[in-house]
Design an enzyme around this catalytic site. Structure first.
Site, PDB file in Angstrom:
ATOM      1  N   CYS A 183      33.434 -40.388  -6.788  1.00  0.00           N
ATOM      2  CA  CYS A 183      33.800 -41.600  -7.527  1.00  0.00           C
ATOM      3  C   CYS A 183      35.266 -41.941  -7.336  1.00  0.00           C
ATOM      4  CB  CYS A 183      33.463 -41.439  -9.007  1.00  0.00           C
ATOM      5  SG  CYS A 183      34.187 -39.970  -9.756  1.00  0.00           S
ATOM      6  N   ASN A 217      27.167 -34.649  -6.745  1.00  0.00           N
ATOM      7  CA  ASN A 217      28.197 -34.562  -5.712  1.00  0.00           C
ATOM      8  C   ASN A 217      29.191 -33.419  -5.910  1.00  0.00           C
ATOM      9  OD1 ASN A 217      29.129 -35.998  -7.952  1.00  0.00           O
ATOM     10  ND2 ASN A 217      30.462 -37.322  -6.751  1.00  0.00           N
ATOM     11  N   GLU A 246      31.841 -41.136 -17.479  1.00  0.00           N
ATOM     12  CA  GLU A 246      32.639 -41.140 -16.249  1.00  0.00           C
ATOM     13  C   GLU A 246      31.745 -41.782 -15.203  1.00  0.00           C
ATOM     14  OE1 GLU A 246      33.956 -40.925 -12.943  1.00  0.00           O
ATOM     15  OE2 GLU A 246      33.371 -38.816 -12.915  1.00  0.00           O
ATOM     16  N   ALA A 296      21.606 -32.972 -11.980  1.00  0.00           N
ATOM     17  CA  ALA A 296      20.910 -33.859 -11.051  1.00  0.00           C
ATOM     18  C   ALA A 296      19.798 -33.099 -10.345  1.00  0.00           C
ATOM     19  CB  ALA A 296      21.893 -34.408 -10.029  1.00  0.00           C
ATOM     20  N   LYS A 340      21.561 -31.327 -18.440  1.00  0.00           N
ATOM     21  CA  LYS A 340      20.583 -31.813 -17.467  1.00  0.00           C
ATOM     22  C   LYS A 340      21.308 -32.109 -16.158  1.00  0.00           C
ATOM     23  CE  LYS A 340      19.336 -35.639 -16.042  1.00  0.00           C
ATOM     24  NZ  LYS A 340      19.173 -35.260 -14.605  1.00  0.00           N
ATOM     25  N   GLU A 342      30.259 -49.365  -4.400  1.00  0.00           N
ATOM     26  CA  GLU A 342      30.759 -48.000  -4.267  1.00  0.00           C
ATOM     27  C   GLU A 342      30.098 -47.408  -3.032  1.00  0.00           C
ATOM     28  OE1 GLU A 342      31.720 -44.295  -7.261  1.00  0.00           O
ATOM     29  OE2 GLU A 342      29.923 -45.485  -7.632  1.00  0.00           O
TER      30      GLU A 342
END
Length: 494
Positions: free
Chosen positions: A294, A161, A260, A186, A184, A391
């Site tokens: 988030c 994101n 996180e 996404a 690494k 979420e």
């Protein structure tokens, strides 16, 4: 300056793994596609790393660790400063790249480029401020020399994101502390990380300090690294569900972790709130990154005395937003990352409606290509609605009402997550009192934006472990070492 084009920015980004300072194909030659979420069109293909590639990347990081740890702090600082300047020089290219692979509007992408660059500037300044201390034991028999040393090779796992900023938020303190890394990213957004690797190499980062493995098979690449005993630090940003699995994998070799994880932020509007500020804050806290954050406000608790007016104003603002591809002039709301993300957001809305909620705007999947979902406001949400415990990760604002402070605090804290909360009131005593009692790691008081490289970012409960950014951000990559030195030949005592 020439305006960058999609074809140009895609063509100029490397599509291979970055291992030991060189670009390499995956061991088995595998590749995977990167698609534009606004159209579904294939942008390019990049190398699809195997477990063997992960081990090669770790070999490079381990080999480079001792020399890199011994590098002068000022040299590490200047590498980060040069990378900061390169990122700003390439703001337009990097913003377009993010928009193409992730979907956010160009204006937001430009903002993320600046935000990402600031982590490198901040940690370039922290690199030369790693301190220690010298004291005496209470009995005077020993000197206590405390030093701080890099934790060692790190595994950094970043989400889709904020593909550039989450990279710099982890790489910056690792570089400043003297740690080597395997990154690494996404699989939905590998291009920003590959571009970042190229920028750091150009800025003078030595071979092997940063290694990037792009893969669609994270489990087979990551688990052997964590269980193998050579990775000494994991920094992960992603879902709580995945975070739990990674923590279990870290347990075997007691890998130090920063997590996180997810959030379910409450947004509280008291009866004395400045509604202009509250609505503006709501737009930021809800619609930044299309709600795919988030830190996004999910549950809007509004005092009954101002609930109707707040809902009316928020609906007017949300319904006026222009939805379209991020590259389209004037677009304010881009697509969600994929069809699954859109289906999740819509499913939560429909569940709330079946339980009696009312849709004031949005709430319907549009026709046409792309993973678009309209800005949505719903009222009359029941506490047992699925979205209260999820979420959302989409542009959905769910409004509930409350009568008093104790009631709203119970509701706001009734969640497994505790990343951030927002509250709006003109009463300073109330702001401090409620802010202290919210079970979150961060609180926005009369603001909908808490993220800042100079502030410690992180949550409590199942929203994570540790902090990123601020003066404490570098601590996650440093170990304390204490040397006991007897006092010999000093004045006689007693």
């Amino acid at each position: 300056m020439t305006t960058p084009t999609p074809a140009h920015v895609i063509d100029t980004v490397p599509k291979q793994l970055f291992v030991g300072g060189s670009w390499q194909d995956a061991a088995d030659g595998g590749r995977f596609g990167v698609d534009d979420p606004a159209t579904g069109a294939r942008l390019c293909e990049v190398a699809d790393a195997t477990a063997a590639d992960g081990q090669l990347a770790l070999d490079a990081a381990v080999s480079a660790q001792d020399v890199w740890a011994a590098t002068a702090p000022r040299e590490r600082s200047e590498i980060l400063r040069r990378a900061y300047e390169i990122i700003l020089d390439r703001r337009e290219e990097l913003a377009l790249l993010m928009t193409l692979e992730m979907g956010k509007p160009l204006a937001e992408a430009r903002g993320e480029v600046g935000y990402a660059a600031e982590f490198f500037r901040w940690f370039s300044e922290e690199a030369v401020r790693i301190d220690g201390g010298l004291t005496r034991t209470p009995d005077g028999a020993n000197r206590v020399l405390v030093m701080r040393q890099p934790v060692g090779p790190c595994l950094l796992i970043t989400p889709w994101n904020f593909p550039l900023a989450m990279g710099t938020r982890k790489i910056g303190p690792a570089v400043a502390a003297g740690c080597t890394m395997v990154l690494k990213p996404a699989p939905q957004t590998p291009l920003s990380s590959l571009a970042l690797a190229g920028i750091l190499a150009e800025a003078g980062l030595p071979d092997g300090v940063l290694n990037v493995v792009t893969t669609t098979d994270a489990a087979s690449v990551v688990e052997p690294l964590l269980r193998g005993g050579r990775i000494r630090k994991l920094s992960f940003t992603g879902s709580t569900q995945v975070g739990r699995l990674l923590l279990a994998q870290c347990a075997d070799t007691v890998v130090r972790t920063s997590m996180e994880l997810g959030g379910n932020a409450p947004f509280i509007v008291f009866e004395d709130a400045d509604l202009d500020r509250a609505v503006e804050g709501a737009m930021v806290a809800k619609m930044r990154n299309m709600g795919e954050a988030c830190t996004a406000a999910n549950r809007f608790f509004v005092h009954r005395a101002v609930a109707d007016e707040f809902a009316e104003r928020l609906t007017e603002r949300m319904s006026a937003l222009a939805v379209g591809p991020g590259t389209q002039p004037g677009a304010q709301v881009g697509p969600l990352i994929d069809a699954a993300g859109r289906a999740k957001a819509d499913g939560l809305v429909q569940d709330a409606v079946t339980r009696g909620a009312k849709v004031l705007t949005g709430g319907q999947v549009p026709d046409g290509p792309g993973n678009f979902y309209p800005p949505t406001v719903i009222t009359g949400v029941r506490p047992d609605s699925a979205l209260m415990g999820a979420e959302i990760f989409g542009p959905v604002a769910a409004i509930l009402t409350f009568e008093d402070e104790e009631e709203v605090l119970r509701a706001a804290n009734d969640t497994e997550w505790g990343l951030v909360g927002y509250l709006f009131t003109e009463n300073l005593d109330r702001a401090l009192r409620v802010g202290e009692r919210l079970e979150t790691g961060m609180v926005g008081i009369n603001t909908g934006l808490v993220s800042n490289p100079a502030a410690p970012f992180g949550g409590v409960k199942q929203s994570g472990l540790g902090r990123e950014g601020g003066r404490v951000g570098i601590d996650e990559f440093l170990e304390y070492k204490y040397l006991a030195i007897p006092v010999v030949g000093g004045p006689a005592r007693g």
